[in-house]
Design an enzyme around this catalytic site. Structure first.
Site, PDB file in Angstrom:
ATOM      1  N   LYS A  94       5.808  -7.995  -1.244  1.00 13.90           N
ATOM      2  CA  LYS A  94       4.677  -7.463  -0.469  1.00 13.90           C
ATOM      3  C   LYS A  94       4.949  -5.995  -0.203  1.00 13.90           C
ATOM      4  O   LYS A  94       6.031  -5.624   0.255  1.00 13.90           O
ATOM      5  CB  LYS A  94       4.589  -8.237   0.861  1.00 13.90           C
ATOM      6  CG  LYS A  94       3.455  -7.790   1.739  1.00 13.90           C
ATOM      7  CD  LYS A  94       2.184  -8.536   1.419  1.00 13.90           C
ATOM      8  CE  LYS A  94       0.932  -7.847   1.918  1.00 13.90           C
ATOM      9  NZ  LYS A  94       0.377  -6.813   1.037  1.00 13.90           N
ATOM     10  N   GLN A 115      11.002  -1.526   2.355  1.00 15.99           N
ATOM     11  CA  GLN A 115      10.001  -2.560   2.628  1.00 15.99           C
ATOM     12  C   GLN A 115      10.660  -3.931   2.830  1.00 15.99           C
ATOM     13  O   GLN A 115      10.195  -4.738   3.635  1.00 15.99           O
ATOM     14  CB  GLN A 115       9.012  -2.614   1.462  1.00 15.99           C
ATOM     15  CG  GLN A 115       7.741  -3.361   1.741  1.00 15.99           C
ATOM     16  CD  GLN A 115       6.684  -2.523   2.459  1.00 15.99           C
ATOM     17  OE1 GLN A 115       6.439  -1.386   2.079  1.00 15.99           O
ATOM     18  NE2 GLN A 115       6.078  -3.066   3.482  1.00 15.99           N
ATOM     19  N   LYS A 118      11.876  -3.997   6.422  1.00 14.06           N
ATOM     20  CA  LYS A 118      10.717  -3.905   7.320  1.00 14.06           C
ATOM     21  C   LYS A 118      10.003  -5.251   7.385  1.00 14.06           C
ATOM     22  O   LYS A 118       9.707  -5.770   8.461  1.00 14.06           O
ATOM     23  CB  LYS A 118       9.767  -2.830   6.776  1.00 14.06           C
ATOM     24  CG  LYS A 118       8.512  -2.640   7.588  1.00 14.06           C
ATOM     25  CD  LYS A 118       7.501  -1.755   6.894  1.00 14.06           C
ATOM     26  CE  LYS A 118       8.079  -0.433   6.452  1.00 14.06           C
ATOM     27  NZ  LYS A 118       7.053   0.520   6.012  1.00 14.06           N
ATOM     28  N   LYS A 130       6.917  -2.608  -3.988  1.00 15.17           N
ATOM     29  CA  LYS A 130       6.090  -1.400  -3.845  1.00 15.17           C
ATOM     30  C   LYS A 130       5.624  -0.983  -5.222  1.00 15.17           C
ATOM     31  O   LYS A 130       6.266  -1.310  -6.225  1.00 15.17           O
ATOM     32  CB  LYS A 130       6.917  -0.278  -3.214  1.00 15.17           C
ATOM     33  CG  LYS A 130       6.108   0.849  -2.619  1.00 15.17           C
ATOM     34  CD  LYS A 130       5.619   0.536  -1.211  1.00 15.17           C
ATOM     35  CE  LYS A 130       4.635   1.582  -0.726  1.00 15.17           C
ATOM     36  NZ  LYS A 130       4.283   1.396   0.680  1.00 15.17           N
ATOM     37  N   GLY A 169      -2.525  -1.008   0.287  1.00 12.33           N
ATOM     38  CA  GLY A 169      -2.699   0.446   0.151  1.00 12.33           C
ATOM     39  C   GLY A 169      -1.474   1.233   0.604  1.00 12.33           C
ATOM     40  O   GLY A 169      -0.514   0.686   1.132  1.00 12.33           O
ATOM     41  N   ASP A 170      -1.512   2.507   0.374  1.00 13.05           N
ATOM     42  CA  ASP A 170      -0.507   3.472   0.852  1.00 13.05           C
ATOM     43  C   ASP A 170      -1.150   4.844   0.636  1.00 13.05           C
ATOM     44  O   ASP A 170      -2.382   4.936   0.511  1.00 13.05           O
ATOM     45  CB  ASP A 170       0.817   3.319   0.065  1.00 13.05           C
ATOM     46  CG  ASP A 170       1.973   4.109   0.678  1.00 13.05           C
ATOM     47  OD1 ASP A 170       2.561   3.637   1.660  1.00 13.05           O
ATOM     48  OD2 ASP A 170       2.289   5.218   0.192  1.00 13.05           O
ATOM     49  N   THR A 214      -1.329   0.142  11.093  1.00 17.66           N
ATOM     50  CA  THR A 214      -0.083   0.916  11.043  1.00 17.66           C
ATOM     51  C   THR A 214      -0.064   1.944  12.169  1.00 17.66           C
ATOM     52  O   THR A 214       0.921   2.055  12.915  1.00 17.66           O
ATOM     53  CB  THR A 214       0.086   1.590   9.668  1.00 17.66           C
ATOM     54  OG1 THR A 214      -0.065   0.595   8.664  1.00 17.66           O
ATOM     55  CG2 THR A 214       1.444   2.235   9.541  1.00 17.66           C
ATOM     56  N   ASN A 245      -4.867   7.667   6.933  1.00 21.20           N
ATOM     57  CA  ASN A 245      -5.078   6.394   7.608  1.00 21.20           C
ATOM     58  C   ASN A 245      -4.143   6.203   8.804  1.00 21.20           C
ATOM     59  O   ASN A 245      -4.582   5.870   9.906  1.00 21.20           O
ATOM     60  CB  ASN A 245      -4.901   5.260   6.590  1.00 21.20           C
ATOM     61  CG  ASN A 245      -4.985   3.905   7.260  1.00 21.20           C
ATOM     62  OD1 ASN A 245      -4.001   3.411   7.797  1.00 21.20           O
ATOM     63  ND2 ASN A 245      -6.154   3.319   7.274  1.00 21.20           N
ATOM     64  N   SER A 381      -1.120  -7.209   7.340  1.00 15.64           N
ATOM     65  CA  SER A 381      -1.388  -7.705   5.985  1.00 15.64           C
ATOM     66  C   SER A 381      -0.997  -9.178   5.892  1.00 15.64           C
ATOM     67  O   SER A 381      -1.703  -9.983   5.277  1.00 15.64           O
ATOM     68  CB  SER A 381      -0.578  -6.915   4.955  1.00 15.64           C
ATOM     69  OG  SER A 381      -1.243  -5.720   4.617  1.00 15.64           O
TER      70      SER A 381
HETATM   71  P1  NDP Z   1      -3.156   8.717   3.389  1.00 14.17           P
HETATM   72  O1  NDP Z   1      -3.257   9.035   1.964  1.00 14.17           O
HETATM   73  O2  NDP Z   1      -4.289   8.035   4.081  1.00 14.17           O
HETATM   74  O3  NDP Z   1      -2.832  10.041   4.248  1.00 14.17           O
HETATM   75  C1  NDP Z   1      -1.734  10.851   4.007  1.00 14.17           C
HETATM   76  C2  NDP Z   1      -1.903  12.105   4.846  1.00 14.17           C
HETATM   77  O4  NDP Z   1      -0.713  12.883   4.780  1.00 14.17           O
HETATM   78  C3  NDP Z   1      -3.033  13.005   4.353  1.00 14.17           C
HETATM   79  O5  NDP Z   1      -3.651  13.612   5.461  1.00 14.17           O
HETATM   80  C4  NDP Z   1      -2.295  14.037   3.504  1.00 14.17           C
HETATM   81  O6  NDP Z   1      -2.960  15.286   3.397  1.00 14.17           O
HETATM   82  C5  NDP Z   1      -1.038  14.182   4.304  1.00 14.17           C
HETATM   83  N1  NDP Z   1       0.077  14.674   3.475  1.00 14.17           N
HETATM   84  C6  NDP Z   1       0.497  14.210   2.287  1.00 14.17           C
HETATM   85  N2  NDP Z   1       1.531  14.918   1.837  1.00 14.17           N
HETATM   86  C7  NDP Z   1       1.773  15.844   2.785  1.00 14.17           C
HETATM   87  C8  NDP Z   1       2.716  16.883   2.915  1.00 14.17           C
HETATM   88  N3  NDP Z   1       3.628  17.103   1.962  1.00 14.17           N
HETATM   89  N4  NDP Z   1       2.677  17.633   4.047  1.00 14.17           N
HETATM   90  C9  NDP Z   1       1.760  17.405   5.017  1.00 14.17           C
HETATM   91  N5  NDP Z   1       0.827  16.434   4.927  1.00 14.17           N
HETATM   92  C10 NDP Z   1       0.855  15.672   3.851  1.00 14.17           C
HETATM   93  O7  NDP Z   1      -1.807   7.850   3.554  1.00 14.17           O
HETATM   94  P2  NDP Z   1      -1.372   6.889   4.736  1.00 14.17           P
HETATM   95  O8  NDP Z   1      -1.845   7.433   6.032  1.00 14.17           O
HETATM   96  O9  NDP Z   1      -1.725   5.509   4.353  1.00 14.17           O
HETATM   97  O10 NDP Z   1       0.219   6.984   4.637  1.00 14.17           O
HETATM   98  C11 NDP Z   1       0.964   7.985   5.323  1.00 14.17           C
HETATM   99  C12 NDP Z   1       2.420   7.553   5.416  1.00 14.17           C
HETATM  100  O11 NDP Z   1       2.508   6.298   6.113  1.00 14.17           O
HETATM  101  C13 NDP Z   1       3.141   7.319   4.081  1.00 14.17           C
HETATM  102  O12 NDP Z   1       4.486   7.672   4.213  1.00 14.17           O
HETATM  103  C14 NDP Z   1       3.013   5.819   3.888  1.00 14.17           C
HETATM  104  O13 NDP Z   1       4.027   5.311   3.038  1.00 14.17           O
HETATM  105  C15 NDP Z   1       3.237   5.357   5.326  1.00 14.17           C
HETATM  106  N6  NDP Z   1       2.755   4.012   5.615  1.00 14.17           N
HETATM  107  C16 NDP Z   1       1.446   3.673   5.401  1.00 14.17           C
HETATM  108  C17 NDP Z   1       1.010   2.401   5.698  1.00 14.17           C
HETATM  109  C18 NDP Z   1      -0.424   2.023   5.611  1.00 14.17           C
HETATM  110  O14 NDP Z   1      -0.774   0.938   6.110  1.00 14.17           O
HETATM  111  N7  NDP Z   1      -1.312   2.839   5.049  1.00 14.17           N
HETATM  112  C19 NDP Z   1       1.952   1.355   6.158  1.00 14.17           C
HETATM  113  C20 NDP Z   1       3.279   1.852   6.449  1.00 14.17           C
HETATM  114  C21 NDP Z   1       3.651   3.113   6.148  1.00 14.17           C
HETATM  115  P3  NDP Z   1      -4.218  15.511   2.380  1.00 14.17           P
HETATM  116  O15 NDP Z   1      -5.389  14.880   3.090  1.00 14.17           O
HETATM  117  O16 NDP Z   1      -4.312  16.974   2.282  1.00 14.17           O
HETATM  118  O17 NDP Z   1      -3.862  14.829   1.096  1.00 14.17           O
END
Ligand code: NDP
Length: 449
Positions: A94, A115, A118, A130, A169-170, A214, A245, A381
């Site tokens: 997962k 993961q 976690k 992943k 998603g991620d 999250t 997200n 999830s």
């Molecule tokens: P999204 O794609 O929804 O959002 C990512 C955000 O981070 C965007 O605003 C993006 O900017 C920004 N970003 C990406 N790279 C950089 C960088 N180098 N510097 C600054 N900002 C950056 O992803 P999520 O919110 O889903 O995921 C964010 C993190 O959370 C990841 O590490 C993911 O692995 C982790 N995570 C997510 C989960 C989930 O349920 N979605 C669960 C557990 C962990 P821009 O809009 O400009 O691309």
């Protein structure tokens, strides 16, 4: 990077470096777990005899494949797809799918490895995996995203299933992408197998609160850490990196609990709004328009935009890194400490560098590692999988209550495990040990898997 390792663990780590050359993020996440395991081998010497750690560091299966697709100009594009099925001792693999140009095997392996622990911490029956691709969704039309997702699933469908491997998603993969991926899976298999994907839309098998989970979970974990120190979120100044997200829902829940969230960012820059962030405007720009966060300062009086700015230089009580790996360094940690920050929780996976974590630890700041603090997404999830299996659909309130309970349990497990192993207040040690022991015991019971 091998300092700080127990003498039994040092050769295991060296072997990991040797077998996985160039995969620096994977090395970092393995080191981050091994660092905590010295006392575990004293308590459970059989884990060393059974080579559990060596086995846990080697994914059960790694799938790498070509993803050809046609862009809107008719030109053929070729990307690389990955699915790393890391460990299934506790349940089906997962873990999410990431679409970002930086994706390569080392990123997927680091994410898959963390993961595993976690998912164990959630207390739910899920293994760890992943996947993703080096595909860059930025600037692509809906039709291009759909063709890419369909091509990706045309290979992936044979490797996943509700009892085998359940993606979600991620970064770069939200409900739109999950819809295209799930639709293609359904077409190829002729099965409406809800439990094969999580993060689905509410009308076609998704769970309430999965989108929010999250970000909400990170804030519940932060609240629990503050509560353990007889503090609360009320009135605290909070900064959140990212505007995706996780960030959006962390901002929302922190605001609902009385915090003043004053800054967030995206990959291009940082916004500061001392009046408190207007979340509707952020959603309008980042979710509906899919535009840059700079537009916020153009539309909101008093807000400032700083291109290439560093969000961690903004004085705050609480910092929630919710964007990407290694985004908060030792230098940033020192700045936060000097500015009076009291708590940091990782919404993203591995956003704080090892030196940054050490600085927080030395300063006595409450630090919630991603394995624990951002586990709310995968936990919900697993709740989505439960609802799919029973063809049921729970209310928002009930599901959020379950999420909050799970986050409090994870906090308690980490807290108590850290105390038991002589590292009071160290949630990283607590999370690593509690997650590892659970997986290790299951592996021990199942023989030489
Ligand atoms: P999204 O794609 O929804 O959002 C990512 C955000 O981070 C965007 O605003 C993006 O900017 C920004 N970003 C990406 N790279 C950089 C960088 N180098 N510097 C600054 N900002 C950056 O992803 P999520 O919110 O889903 O995921 C964010 C993190 O959370 C990841 O590490 C993911 O692995 C982790 N995570 C997510 C989960 C989930 O349920 N979605 C669960 C557990 C962990 P821009 O809009 O400009 O691309």
């Amino acid at each position: 990077m091998s300092e700080g390792l127990d003498e039994k663990l040092e050769p295991i780590y060296r072997e990991v470096l040797h077998r996985n050359p160039g995969e620096t993020e994977f090395h970092q996440s393995v080191h981050g777990v091994l660092e905590s395991l010295g006392p575990v081998l004293v308590k459970y010497p059989e884990f060393a005899e059974l080579k559990i750690i060596q086995r846990i560091c080697e994914p059960e299966r790694q799938i790498i494949f070509r993803v050809p697709w046609q862009d809107d100009k008719g030109e053929l594009q070729i990307n690389r797809g990955f699915r790393v099925q890391f460990n299934s001792a506790l349940g089906p693999y997962k873990g999410g799918m990431r679409f970002h140009p930086s994706v390569y095997l080392g990123i997927i392996k680091f994410l898959g490895f963390s993961q595993v622990f976690k998912n164990a911490l959630t207390g739910l029956p899920i293994g760890g995996g992943k996947g993703g691709s080096d595909f860059d969704p930025r600037g692509r039309s809906d039709a291009e995203i759909m063709r890419f997702c369909q091509s990706m699933m045309t290979e992936m469908y044979r490797h996943i299933g509700e009892y085998t491997d359940v993606p979600a998603g991620d970064i770069g993969v939200g409900q739109r992408e999950i819809g295209y991926l799930f639709g293609q899976y359904k077409r190829l298999t002729n099965r409406f197998e809800s439990g094969v994907f999580t993060g689905k839309g509410l009308d076609w098998g998704g769970s309430c609160v999965r989108t929010e989970a999250t970000g909400y979970g990170v804030v519940f974990f932060t609240e629990a850490m503050l509560d353990a120190r007889k503090e609360s979120l009320d009135g605290k100044r909070v900064v959140v990196s990212g505007a995706g997200n996780v960030a959006i829902h962390a901002i929302q829940k922190a605001q609902l609990l009385g915090a003043r969230v004053i800054a967030c960012s995206d990959s291009r820059g940082v916004i500061l709004d001392e009046g408190g962030l207007d979340l509707d405007l952020i959603r309008q720009i980042k979710v509906r328009e899919r535009g840059p966060i700079s537009a916020y300062a153009e539309r909101r009086k008093g807000a400032q935009y700083n291109e290439d700015g560093c969000i961690w230089e903004i004085p705050c009580d609480i910092a929630l890194p919710c964007a990407t790996q290694n985004e908060l360094t030792a230098k940033d940690a020192k700045t936060l400490i000097e500015n009076g920050c009291v708590a940091v929780a990782e919404g993203a996976n591995m956003p704080v560098t090892p030196e940054g974590i050490q600085a927080f630890r030395e300063a006595g700041i409450a630090f919630g590692p991603g394995k624990a603090a951002n586990a709310g997404g995968v936990a919900t999830s697993a709740l989505e999988m439960q609802q799919n299996a029973s063809r049921d659909s729970w209310s928002f309130e009930y599901t959020e209550g379950r999420l909050q309970e799970i986050m409090c349990n994870i906090h308690r497990t980490c807290f108590e495990t850290a105390e038991e192993y002589g590292a009071p207040g160290n949630y990283t040690t607590g999370a690593n040990i509690a997650g590892f022991v659970k997986v290790a015991r299951a592996m021990e019971a199942m023989g030489h898997i």
